[in-house]
Design a protein around this motif. Sequence first.
Motif, PDB file in Angstrom:
ATOM      1  N   ILE A  69      30.858  59.240  76.663  1.00 29.56           N
ATOM      2  CA  ILE A  69      30.100  58.482  77.658  1.00 29.56           C
ATOM      3  C   ILE A  69      30.822  57.181  77.992  1.00 29.56           C
ATOM      4  N   LYS A  70      31.337  56.524  76.979  1.00 27.22           N
ATOM      5  CA  LYS A  70      32.064  55.264  77.182  1.00 27.22           C
ATOM      6  C   LYS A  70      33.309  55.483  78.029  1.00 27.22           C
ATOM      7  N   ASP A  71      34.059  56.530  77.722  1.00 29.12           N
ATOM      8  CA  ASP A  71      35.290  56.815  78.467  1.00 29.12           C
ATOM      9  C   ASP A  71      34.999  57.165  79.925  1.00 29.12           C
ATOM     10  N   ASN A  72      33.858  57.849  80.146  1.00 30.79           N
ATOM     11  CA  ASN A  72      33.479  58.233  81.507  1.00 30.79           C
ATOM     12  C   ASN A  72      32.903  57.053  82.285  1.00 30.79           C
ATOM     13  N   GLY A  73      32.428  56.045  81.531  1.00 30.41           N
ATOM     14  CA  GLY A  73      31.815  54.888  82.167  1.00 30.41           C
ATOM     15  C   GLY A  73      30.336  55.063  82.433  1.00 30.41           C
ATOM     16  N   SER A  74      29.797  56.238  82.104  1.00 26.86           N
ATOM     17  CA  SER A  74      28.385  56.553  82.363  1.00 26.86           C
ATOM     18  C   SER A  74      28.078  57.919  81.791  1.00 26.86           C
ATOM     19  N   PHE A  75      26.790  58.207  81.610  1.00 28.56           N
ATOM     20  CA  PHE A  75      26.386  59.562  81.222  1.00 28.56           C
ATOM     21  C   PHE A  75      26.239  60.454  82.446  1.00 28.56           C
ATOM     22  N   VAL A  76      26.502  59.905  83.633  1.00 34.87           N
ATOM     23  CA  VAL A  76      26.489  60.689  84.871  1.00 34.87           C
ATOM     24  C   VAL A  76      27.901  61.197  85.142  1.00 34.87           C
ATOM     25  N   ALA A  77      28.016  62.478  85.426  1.00 32.68           N
ATOM     26  CA  ALA A  77      29.330  63.087  85.609  1.00 32.68           C
ATOM     27  C   ALA A  77      30.016  62.644  86.892  1.00 32.68           C
ATOM     28  N   ARG A  78      31.322  62.678  86.863  1.00 29.38           N
ATOM     29  CA  ARG A  78      32.129  62.521  88.070  1.00 29.38           C
ATOM     30  C   ARG A  78      32.397  63.919  88.590  1.00 29.38           C
ATOM     31  N   CYS A  79      31.790  64.243  89.699  1.00 25.70           N
ATOM     32  CA  CYS A  79      31.813  65.628  90.202  1.00 25.70           C
ATOM     33  C   CYS A  79      33.219  66.227  90.328  1.00 25.70           C
ATOM     34  N   PRO A  80      34.191  65.540  90.945  1.00 23.76           N
ATOM     35  CA  PRO A  80      35.520  66.140  91.104  1.00 23.76           C
ATOM     36  C   PRO A  80      36.202  66.453  89.774  1.00 23.76           C
ATOM     37  N   ILE A  81      35.833  65.713  88.728  1.00 23.33           N
ATOM     38  CA  ILE A  81      36.430  65.951  87.413  1.00 23.33           C
ATOM     39  C   ILE A  81      35.689  67.049  86.669  1.00 23.33           C
ATOM     40  N   GLN A  82      34.350  66.992  86.687  1.00 28.72           N
ATOM     41  CA  GLN A  82      33.557  67.970  85.940  1.00 28.72           C
ATOM     42  C   GLN A  82      33.554  69.343  86.605  1.00 28.72           C
ATOM     43  N   PRO A  84      35.868  70.683  89.327  1.00 22.24           N
ATOM     44  CA  PRO A  84      36.968  70.558  90.290  1.00 22.24           C
ATOM     45  C   PRO A  84      37.008  71.645  91.358  1.00 22.24           C
ATOM     46  N   ASP A  85      36.408  72.799  91.056  1.00 24.10           N
ATOM     47  CA  ASP A  85      36.415  73.904  92.019  1.00 24.10           C
ATOM     48  C   ASP A  85      35.144  73.960  92.861  1.00 24.10           C
ATOM     49  N   GLY A  86      34.343  72.896  92.793  1.00 28.68           N
ATOM     50  CA  GLY A  86      33.096  72.868  93.538  1.00 28.68           C
ATOM     51  C   GLY A  86      31.896  72.933  92.614  1.00 28.68           C
TER      52      GLY A  86
END
Length: 224
Positions: A69-82, A84-86
């Motif tokens: 969570i700390k590395d992501n900056g939030s417990f909310v996902a970054r869509c393009p990373i989580q 990547p294929d849509g």
Amino acid sequence: MEEDHIEIDSVLVDSRIFETPYTCDVKGYRCNSTCCYRGCIIRPSEVKRIEKHISGILSYLSPENREAIKDNGSFVARCPIQCPDGCDIHPEEATSARRFFKEDLDFRCTLLFNDLCVFIYTNHEGLKYCAIHSYALANRIKVEDIKKIDCIQYPLMVYRSNGKKVLTIQEVPYLSHIPCMNDRKGEPMYKGLQSAVEILLGKEFNQKLQAYGRRYIRKTKKQK
């Protein structure tokens, strides 16, 4: 009217919810919270209410989950990373969840870690549970006051058909691996999932649903 549905207060209700048992029993099923195999849909207002309790919720998580969570900056996902294929959200589930979103709001998911929602932790018995849920119970907070609607509504869903709201069961192939959907236990869904029904369709509707359910059960028993 849709086949095998009953109209209650202008909502078409799948009649199976009066007969289909359901319980969320992680220990009984030994399921390791299988339903949390992906990040749940989350809206901005839900992010804010989780953030108010985040320190207590994080205390349940492993150092690795907290670090993710700390590395992501939030417990909310970054869509393009989580994803990547849509978006990986099943269209039926997305349709059900979007009724709680305005079009201009961000449609996001919670972060995934080790192929599970980042809020999943392992207790002293080796069972996997939701940290948000456990924190709420431990602090005598209503689970529905913190937990995400996408989690709370399962295994129910609401959608619109020909201008009518429809209350039904999430029964599609992508959920077939979840034990509670195969080995049915507990009270009928209409009774055991009252909190979810109230959030989805309101307290007044739930009262009418419960009244109908009691009549339905009495009638069914007489016919046997």
